[in-house]
Write a protein that holds these residues in place. Sequence first.
Motif, PDB file in Angstrom:
ATOM      1  N   HIS A  82       0.831  -1.205   0.000  1.00 28.32           N
ATOM      2  CA  HIS A  82       0.000   0.000   0.000  1.00 28.32           C
ATOM      3  C   HIS A  82       0.869   1.260   0.000  1.00 28.32           C
ATOM      4  CE1 HIS A  82      -4.118  -1.582   0.463  1.00 28.32           C
ATOM      5  NE2 HIS A  82      -3.545  -2.602   1.091  1.00 28.32           N
ATOM      6  N   ALA A  83       1.974   1.216   0.727  1.00 28.61           N
ATOM      7  CA  ALA A  83       2.853   2.391   0.792  1.00 28.61           C
ATOM      8  C   ALA A  83       3.428   2.729  -0.586  1.00 28.61           C
ATOM      9  CB  ALA A  83       3.988   2.152   1.787  1.00 28.61           C
ATOM     10  N   GLU A  84       3.635   1.704  -1.421  1.00 31.22           N
ATOM     11  CA  GLU A  84       4.202   1.918  -2.751  1.00 31.22           C
ATOM     12  C   GLU A  84       3.145   1.793  -3.851  1.00 31.22           C
ATOM     13  OE1 GLU A  84       6.863   3.147  -3.373  1.00 31.22           O
ATOM     14  OE2 GLU A  84       8.306   2.693  -1.784  1.00 31.22           O
ATOM     15  N   ASN A  85       1.869   1.945  -3.448  1.00 33.89           N
ATOM     16  CA  ASN A  85       0.777   1.923  -4.418  1.00 33.89           C
ATOM     17  C   ASN A  85       0.815   0.671  -5.290  1.00 33.89           C
ATOM     18  OD1 ASN A  85      -1.579   2.983  -5.513  1.00 33.89           O
ATOM     19  ND2 ASN A  85      -0.490   4.129  -7.109  1.00 33.89           N
ATOM     20  N   PHE A  86       1.141  -0.461  -4.657  1.00 34.59           N
ATOM     21  CA  PHE A  86       1.152  -1.786  -5.278  1.00 34.59           C
ATOM     22  C   PHE A  86       2.201  -1.951  -6.374  1.00 34.59           C
ATOM     23  CE2 PHE A  86      -2.643  -1.830  -2.870  1.00 34.59           C
ATOM     24  CZ  PHE A  86      -2.851  -3.154  -2.524  1.00 34.59           C
ATOM     25  N   ASN A  87       3.256  -1.155  -6.283  1.00 37.26           N
ATOM     26  CA  ASN A  87       4.423  -1.393  -7.140  1.00 37.26           C
ATOM     27  C   ASN A  87       5.297  -2.413  -6.409  1.00 37.26           C
ATOM     28  OD1 ASN A  87       7.122  -1.220  -8.213  1.00 37.26           O
ATOM     29  ND2 ASN A  87       6.507   0.663  -9.255  1.00 37.26           N
ATOM     30  N   CYS A  88       5.264  -3.664  -6.883  1.00 36.69           N
ATOM     31  CA  CYS A  88       5.901  -4.763  -6.145  1.00 36.69           C
ATOM     32  C   CYS A  88       7.415  -4.612  -6.049  1.00 36.69           C
ATOM     33  CB  CYS A  88       5.548  -6.098  -6.806  1.00 36.69           C
ATOM     34  SG  CYS A  88       3.783  -6.482  -6.686  1.00 36.69           S
ATOM     35  N   GLU A  89       8.052  -4.081  -7.089  1.00 36.43           N
ATOM     36  CA  GLU A  89       9.501  -3.920  -7.053  1.00 36.43           C
ATOM     37  C   GLU A  89       9.908  -2.890  -5.992  1.00 36.43           C
ATOM     38  OE1 GLU A  89       7.732  -4.102  -9.836  1.00 36.43           O
ATOM     39  OE2 GLU A  89       8.441  -6.108 -10.416  1.00 36.43           O
TER      40      GLU A  89
END
Length: 432
Positions: A82-89
């Motif tokens: 959530h903190a990275e807006n679902f950017n997994c990398e």
Amino acid sequence: MSSDNHPVTAYPFLSKGGGHNSSISRSIGKPSSVHEHSETAALCQLKAALAIIPDHLKSELVHAQRVAPDLVDDEHLSKFLHAENFNCELAAKRVVDYWTQRHKVFGEDYILPLTAAGAIKKHVQSIKIGWLTLMPQKDNHGRAILFCNPISRRNSQSSVTSDDLVRLWWYLLHIAMEDEVALKNGFIIISNARNTSLNNFDPKTTAAICTSGDRIFPIRWRQTHCCHSNPVFPLVAGMVKAVLSRNQRDTFILHNGQPYAVLQSLSANGIPKECLPSELGGLVTVSPEIFIRERMAIEGVEDGGFKSEESNIQCSMSVENEEPKVEAVPQPSKQNKRKSPATKKKKQIPTKQASAHPGRHGDPRMNAAVQAKLENPDLPLLDALATGGFVFKDINKPGVKSSEAKDAAGVTVYQRRNQLLRRLRKERQRSS
């Protein structure tokens, strides 16, 4: 000392294209459009992204997963998504950086829970000096508020070090992250620089906090409000700017002038006096010592003989003159009833201990929940709590998140699950 020759509000580090409106918009969390099944898929992708990172670059994380897997569960990883807006990398990088830094800050204790009985046990006194406090209310934008009062460290006779203050910073941020609204909307820091001098400025602590706050935690640092900073700030501005990220620089706000003008300036940023400490003219009185006791009650641990100079105070943070009420943190019962001589000789009944200290070792419900989980490791934590006898009557109520539902003692599902996890860790350590 304040100067009326300066504007009340100023953005000393603002980059081109920044501004008041943009800083406010960045400080308000956006609702996630990710569905539950999509989040499950994203978690799988995050784990895959973590798996391809060489072990020597994530050794602290690997050790934590092996020794304390409950600390690195799906709920923990989901916060980074959530903190990275679902950017997994990016989320994977943040997870690895978080555990690397956690090891640097806490040493071998980094695999312990960040509680008063865990990694913070040796550093509880750092809370007492009042240098950094988590306020009981969020601001109008739903952001957690950390209040920094540098002058308190000079006034204290404590031998608290810069490293202790950094550990305190970690602890308070993790308490803030227990609130799902704050986790989504982030946190702000309000610093009271009134009556401070250059001697109150701690470069080591400042650098450690600034370089970690916006880069490794799964909660976003939204704004910094420095109040009554003239004439000290110009002397340290260069060093502060050097350790801030661009976003931190754009959202760094100075508030100078008369106290009423500073209060108005803070209110214009969504921080009314009902959220502010009395040191800044707000309505909230802060007592760090009782805050420690309240946290120990919530975390289900003994106070370890900690002595409070304000033992007659029932709440660590109360609003003066009974204006807008601050919700009290649930505490154990402190009733002291006189006992007859015959009663004094009797051994205390375990069920009464459970009533006075919900969730502690004497609570038969938690004992039963622990036993149920040990007998069936696949049993969900919530089911184990229900098996033990905990009842969360609002858990299926529309609009109430399951983790925020409370039992009859006012303790949330989230807190009960943490208590159960700690008990399970202790049982496993005892049996190994």
